[in-house]
Design an enzyme around this catalytic site. Sequence first.
Site, PDB file in Angstrom:
ATOM      1  N   TYR A  41       0.808  -1.243  -0.074  1.00 10.60           N
ATOM      2  CA  TYR A  41      -0.063  -0.163  -0.027  1.00 10.60           C
ATOM      3  C   TYR A  41       0.986   1.090   0.075  1.00 10.60           C
ATOM      4  CZ  TYR A  41      -3.674   3.310   1.320  1.00 10.60           C
ATOM      5  OH  TYR A  41      -4.439   4.624   1.498  1.00 10.60           O
TER       6      TYR A  41
HETATM    7  P1  NDP Z   1     -13.575   3.019   0.627  1.00 15.67           P
HETATM    8  O1  NDP Z   1     -13.141   1.863   0.706  1.00 15.67           O
HETATM    9  O2  NDP Z   1     -14.664   3.547   1.271  1.00 15.67           O
HETATM   10  O3  NDP Z   1     -13.700   3.721  -0.903  1.00 15.67           O
HETATM   11  C1  NDP Z   1     -12.863   3.227  -2.001  1.00 15.67           C
HETATM   12  C2  NDP Z   1     -13.402   3.497  -3.306  1.00 15.67           C
HETATM   13  O4  NDP Z   1     -12.530   2.926  -4.379  1.00 15.67           O
HETATM   14  C3  NDP Z   1     -14.650   2.715  -3.382  1.00 15.67           C
HETATM   15  O5  NDP Z   1     -15.688   3.847  -3.993  1.00 15.67           O
HETATM   16  C4  NDP Z   1     -14.391   1.705  -4.425  1.00 15.67           C
HETATM   17  O6  NDP Z   1     -15.744   1.296  -4.963  1.00 15.67           O
HETATM   18  C5  NDP Z   1     -13.471   2.178  -5.197  1.00 15.67           C
HETATM   19  N1  NDP Z   1     -12.784   1.402  -5.895  1.00 15.67           N
HETATM   20  C6  NDP Z   1     -11.817   0.291  -5.420  1.00 15.67           C
HETATM   21  N2  NDP Z   1     -11.228  -0.417  -6.395  1.00 15.67           N
HETATM   22  C7  NDP Z   1     -11.908  -0.149  -7.289  1.00 15.67           C
HETATM   23  C8  NDP Z   1     -11.501  -0.125  -8.741  1.00 15.67           C
HETATM   24  N3  NDP Z   1     -10.785  -1.241  -9.172  1.00 15.67           N
HETATM   25  N4  NDP Z   1     -12.346   0.547  -9.814  1.00 15.67           N
HETATM   26  C9  NDP Z   1     -13.017   1.510  -9.422  1.00 15.67           C
HETATM   27  N5  NDP Z   1     -13.280   1.935  -8.149  1.00 15.67           N
HETATM   28  C10 NDP Z   1     -12.352   1.066  -7.005  1.00 15.67           C
HETATM   29  O7  NDP Z   1     -12.141   3.963   1.129  1.00 15.67           O
HETATM   30  P2  NDP Z   1     -11.486   5.320   1.041  1.00 15.67           P
HETATM   31  O8  NDP Z   1     -12.711   6.311   0.686  1.00 15.67           O
HETATM   32  O9  NDP Z   1     -10.696   5.444   2.305  1.00 15.67           O
HETATM   33  O10 NDP Z   1     -10.766   5.020  -0.054  1.00 15.67           O
HETATM   34  C11 NDP Z   1     -10.638   6.216  -1.199  1.00 15.67           C
HETATM   35  C12 NDP Z   1      -9.008   6.501  -1.392  1.00 15.67           C
HETATM   36  O11 NDP Z   1      -8.469   7.111  -0.107  1.00 15.67           O
HETATM   37  C13 NDP Z   1      -8.276   5.426  -1.567  1.00 15.67           C
HETATM   38  O12 NDP Z   1      -7.258   5.826  -2.698  1.00 15.67           O
HETATM   39  C14 NDP Z   1      -7.360   5.443  -0.365  1.00 15.67           C
HETATM   40  O13 NDP Z   1      -6.264   4.571  -0.539  1.00 15.67           O
HETATM   41  C15 NDP Z   1      -7.394   6.963   0.185  1.00 15.67           C
HETATM   42  N6  NDP Z   1      -6.784   7.058   1.423  1.00 15.67           N
HETATM   43  C16 NDP Z   1      -7.656   6.720   2.393  1.00 15.67           C
HETATM   44  C17 NDP Z   1      -7.482   6.742   3.698  1.00 15.67           C
HETATM   45  C18 NDP Z   1      -8.265   6.499   4.790  1.00 15.67           C
HETATM   46  O14 NDP Z   1      -7.758   6.701   5.947  1.00 15.67           O
HETATM   47  N7  NDP Z   1      -9.412   6.205   4.463  1.00 15.67           N
HETATM   48  C19 NDP Z   1      -6.200   7.635   4.041  1.00 15.67           C
HETATM   49  C20 NDP Z   1      -5.300   7.982   2.928  1.00 15.67           C
HETATM   50  C21 NDP Z   1      -5.738   7.571   1.657  1.00 15.67           C
HETATM   51  P3  NDP Z   1     -16.222  -0.104  -5.502  1.00 15.67           P
HETATM   52  O15 NDP Z   1     -15.700  -1.271  -4.550  1.00 15.67           O
HETATM   53  O16 NDP Z   1     -17.844   0.085  -5.661  1.00 15.67           O
HETATM   54  O17 NDP Z   1     -15.453  -0.347  -6.917  1.00 15.67           O
END
Ligand code: NDP
Length: 254
Positions: free
Chosen positions: A158
Site C-alpha cells: 500500500y
Molecule cells: P472506501 O473503501 O470507502 O472507498 C474506496 C472506493 O474506491 C470505493 O468507492 C470503491 O468502489 C473504489 N474502488 C476500489 N477499487 C476500485 C476499482 N478497481 N475500480 C473502481 N473503483 C474502485 O475507502 P476510502 O474512501 O478511504 O478510499 C478512497 C481513497 O482514499 C483510496 O485511494 C485510499 O487509498 C485513500 N486514502 C484513504 C485513507 C483513509 O484513512 N480512509 C487515508 C489515505 C488515503 P467499488 O468497490 O464500488 O468499486
Amino acid sequence: MNHGLLPGKVVLITGASSGIGAAAAKVFAQEGATVVLAARREERLAELVDVLRDKGAEASYIVSDVSVAENAARAVDFTVSTYGRLDAAFNNAGIGGDRTPLHLMSDDVYDTIMDANVRGLWNCLRYEIAAMLENGAGSIVNNSSVGGLVAIPTAAPYVASKHAVVGFTRAAADEYAKQGIRVNAVAPGTTRSEITADWFGRNPGLEDMVNSMTPQGRTAEPEEIAAAAAWLLSDRCPFLTGTVLPVDGGFVNQ
Ligand code: NDP
C-alpha cells in the site's frame, strides 16, 4: 453570478461509491460541479446519484473498474459524450489491502493493491489527459495517502502504491503544465471510510494508536478530504501544480 469553488465544472470522480469519493460527490456538487461518479458497485452509485439529483445537482454514474483500461476509457468517454467535456478529475479509487509484515505478504495482495491503486491511476490519467488536451485545460487531483510520503507499518505494498501516486502526480504535472493541465494530489491521514473500518475492525486498538500519533488526535471525516480536493481542483489556485497536500491533522509534519 457563479457560486462555489467549482461552478459549472464537469468533474469525474473515481471510487465514488463510498468513503472519500462519495463525500467528494456531495461536496463538489455543493460547490457547483456537474459530477460523474465511477466505481464497481452500481447500486451504491445509483443511490448516490438519486440523492444528488434530489438536491438539484447535475449528476450521473458509470460502472467502471479502473484497473481495466477499457473501463477507465469508458468512464472518460461517457463524461465527454454526456456533458461535452472533462474539466476536472478526482482519481480517488483505491484499496487498502491486508495489513501483514512485508516478508509474509503474498503476491496476490501485492497484485491486487498495485492493480487498483497504481494501474488504476495510470489508466485514468491517460484517458483524462487526452480528453483535457482536446479541451485545452484541465485540473486533476489524485488521492495518495500519508503512506505516499512516509512509511505505515505492515502495509508495504500500500505504501509503495501510494508513493507511486505521488510519482505519477509529479510526472504528469511537469509534462502537461504548458498545456494548461494542473495535476496535484491529496495525502489524507486516517479518514473514516470502508478501508479504515476494515483495518480497525481486524486490528483492535489500531484506531486509538493512529489517533495518538496524530497531532489533532482524531480520525478525519471524508468531507474534510473532499474539501481540500475541491479547492485543488478549482480555479482558485491556478499556479499550483505538482504538489502533494497532506490533509492529515499534522501527522507528517511531526
Ligand atoms: P472506501 O473503501 O470507502 O472507498 C474506496 C472506493 O474506491 C470505493 O468507492 C470503491 O468502489 C473504489 N474502488 C476500489 N477499487 C476500485 C476499482 N478497481 N475500480 C473502481 N473503483 C474502485 O475507502 P476510502 O474512501 O478511504 O478510499 C478512497 C481513497 O482514499 C483510496 O485511494 C485510499 O487509498 C485513500 N486514502 C484513504 C485513507 C483513509 O484513512 N480512509 C487515508 C489515505 C488515503 P467499488 O468497490 O464500488 O468499486
